[in-house]
Design a protein around this motif. Structure first.
Motif, mmCIF file in Angstrom:
data_model
loop_
_atom_site.group_PDB
_atom_site.id
_atom_site.type_symbol
_atom_site.label_atom_id
_atom_site.label_comp_id
_atom_site.label_asym_id
_atom_site.label_seq_id
_atom_site.Cartn_x
_atom_site.Cartn_y
_atom_site.Cartn_z
ATOM 1 N N THR A 1 -11.976 -1.103 -0.789
ATOM 2 C CA THR A 1 -10.573 -0.474 -0.500
ATOM 3 C C THR A 1 -10.627 0.995 -0.440
ATOM 4 O O THR A 1 -9.879 1.365 0.747
ATOM 5 C CB THR A 1 -9.799 -1.084 -1.558
ATOM 6 N N LEU B 1 2.952 3.290 1.483
ATOM 7 C CA LEU B 1 2.823 2.102 2.129
ATOM 8 C C LEU B 1 4.378 1.490 2.199
ATOM 9 O O LEU B 1 5.163 1.889 1.343
ATOM 10 C CB LEU B 1 1.816 0.899 1.399
ATOM 11 N N GLY C 1 -3.360 -0.177 -11.579
ATOM 12 C CA GLY C 1 -3.717 -0.458 -10.169
ATOM 13 C C GLY C 1 -2.514 -0.477 -9.272
ATOM 14 O O GLY C 1 -1.344 -0.784 -9.822
ATOM 15 N N ALA C 2 -2.451 -0.397 -8.106
ATOM 16 C CA ALA C 2 -1.381 -0.225 -7.281
ATOM 17 C C ALA C 2 -0.660 -1.508 -7.043
ATOM 18 O O ALA C 2 0.575 -1.575 -6.800
ATOM 19 C CB ALA C 2 -1.480 0.626 -5.995
ATOM 20 N N VAL D 1 3.319 3.400 -3.412
ATOM 21 C CA VAL D 1 2.111 2.877 -3.223
ATOM 22 C C VAL D 1 1.961 1.494 -3.742
ATOM 23 O O VAL D 1 0.912 0.762 -3.723
ATOM 24 C CB VAL D 1 0.825 3.476 -4.415
ATOM 25 N N TYR E 1 -3.202 9.434 -2.494
ATOM 26 C CA TYR E 1 -2.877 7.913 -2.243
ATOM 27 C C TYR E 1 -2.100 7.898 -0.687
ATOM 28 O O TYR E 1 -1.407 8.880 -0.412
ATOM 29 C CB TYR E 1 -2.222 7.265 -3.360
ATOM 30 N N HIS E 2 -1.986 6.395 -0.336
ATOM 31 C CA HIS E 2 -1.171 6.444 0.912
ATOM 32 C C HIS E 2 0.166 5.718 0.568
ATOM 33 O O HIS E 2 0.151 4.942 -0.465
ATOM 34 C CB HIS E 2 -1.908 5.527 1.546
HETATM 35 O O1 C5P Z 1 -5.154 1.360 -6.772
HETATM 36 P P1 C5P Z 1 -6.191 0.615 -6.540
HETATM 37 O O2 C5P Z 1 -7.162 1.007 -7.533
HETATM 38 O O3 C5P Z 1 -6.045 -0.484 -6.045
HETATM 39 O O4 C5P Z 1 -6.668 1.474 -5.300
HETATM 40 C C1 C5P Z 1 -7.996 1.620 -4.943
HETATM 41 C C2 C5P Z 1 -8.196 3.061 -4.126
HETATM 42 O O5 C5P Z 1 -7.688 2.784 -2.743
HETATM 43 C C3 C5P Z 1 -7.623 4.162 -4.859
HETATM 44 O O6 C5P Z 1 -8.577 4.913 -5.468
HETATM 45 C C4 C5P Z 1 -7.337 5.006 -3.284
HETATM 46 O O7 C5P Z 1 -8.717 5.641 -2.933
HETATM 47 C C5 C5P Z 1 -6.942 3.875 -2.411
HETATM 48 N N1 C5P Z 1 -5.594 3.710 -2.195
HETATM 49 C C6 C5P Z 1 -4.807 4.446 -1.475
HETATM 50 N N2 C5P Z 1 -3.526 4.347 -1.201
HETATM 51 C C7 C5P Z 1 -2.804 3.437 -1.781
HETATM 52 C C8 C5P Z 1 -3.536 2.340 -2.700
HETATM 53 C C9 C5P Z 1 -5.179 2.655 -2.490
HETATM 54 O O8 C5P Z 1 -5.226 5.479 -0.827
HETATM 55 N N3 C5P Z 1 -1.513 3.182 -1.709
#
Ligand code: C5P
Length: 285
Positions: free
Chosen positions: A180, A32, A138-139, A155, A29-30
């Motif tokens: 995404t 942020l 979810g993030a 995240v 994950y990234h």
């Molecule tokens: O958490 P969410 O389901 O919204 O994230 C969708 C996708 O986006 C994750 O599977 C991941 O690949 C990417 N993501 C990420 N870094 C984040 C949030 C999401 O790489 N902070």
């Protein structure tokens, strides 16, 4: 269609007023840093407890199987972690927030379900416990539980309040769904922004979204909407897109700009919300 004679619960959208990618976490994950704010574009949910343990979604989302639907998963998670197997719910959902737009509609719906069922089932979870259940869904879900303009780290789960002036936005939806995961995986995505130890709305200026350039390059429909909005100011993207917004000091200015836009785009005039509209309706907030 929502059934009559049952309470209705709001589920607002969000905008990312600023979004920077600081790095990558060991799990891929990234990391942020982002300013999230609630806006008055809202879905509505009708949620009625039932006593047979079943979670029944009466308004399924096209192309999303119920077992993957965040609304159902949120209710199951609360039932399995904080209630008894006999707790169930009938749920209806009236969508206004477009999907795949970076507006957090699905995440908001999940947060509304967690907060409302925590109240209706009398689970007694506090905000910290709800935040814990929210993150695996979810993030963006924790922000909607937090429920006010926030500076987010990690995240999106490390949340602190941040002061942002009351503003109005012209929101435009290019007719395209942005993936995404695909944007996060793109090789051209910048991932080395500098983090802010003491963020304020002022010292983050000029606001930006680190995902915007990759989306504009790869989605011509978003680029076309961006070019049109540029006639009126400096548009920004929310989340991973596709929605774009312009910030206005006055509602009249937002309405005026919206009237000029081509009817090629779905658009709204919206304003930020100080707190989640659910907070006045449930007992534990
Ligand atoms: O958490 P969410 O389901 O919204 O994230 C969708 C996708 O986006 C994750 O599977 C991941 O690949 C990417 N993501 C990420 N870094 C984040 C949030 C999401 O790489 N902070």
């Amino acid at each position: 269609m929502l059934p009559e004679h049952h309470p209705r619960y709001p589920s607002p959208a969000k905008l990312n007023l600023d979004l920077r990618i600081i790095g990558r976490l060991p799990n891929g994950y990234h990391a942020l840093e982002s300013i999230f704010t609630l806006i008055d574009l809202q879905d509505t949910l009708c949620i009625v407890p039932r006593s047979d343990g079943q979670i029944v979604l009466h308004t399924p989302t096209p192309n999303v199987p119920d077992e993957q639907n965040l609304v159902v998963r949120a209710a199951q998670s609360l039932r399995d972690n904080a209630a008894t197997p006999g707790h169930g719910a009938d749920i209806w959902l009236e969508k206004r927030i477009p999907m795949g737009g970076g507006l957090g509609g699905g995440s908001s719906n999940a947060a509304t379900v967690l907060m409302v069922l925590n109240d209706l089932w009398q689970c007694g979870l506090d905000t910290a416990q709800l935040l814990e259940l929210a993150l695996p869904l979810g993030a963006d879900v924790p922000f909607f539980i937090f429920g006010r303009t926030a500076f987010a780290r990690g995240v999106g789960e490390q949340l602190q309040p941040i002061d942002v002036p009351q503003q109005y936005y012209v929101l435009v939806r290019p007719d395209v769904h942005v993936s995404t995961p695909a944007v996060f995986a793109h090789p051209d995505l910048p991932r080395n922004s500098i983090g802010h130890p003491h963020p304020t709305y002022q010292n983050l200026q000029p606001l930006r979204n680190d995902m915007q350039a990759v989306v504009l390059q790869n989605y011509p429909e978003v680029q076309a909407a961006f070019a049109e909005l540029q006639q009126y100011g400096t548009p920004r993207m929310t989340g991973s897109g596709s929605c774009l917004f312009l910030t206005c000091e006055q509602p009249q200015q937002a309405q005026h700009i919206r009237q000029q836009l081509s009817d090629r785009w779905q658009s709204w005039c919206v304003h930020s919300l100080l707190t989640h509209p659910l907070f006045g309706m449930i007992s534990n907030r």
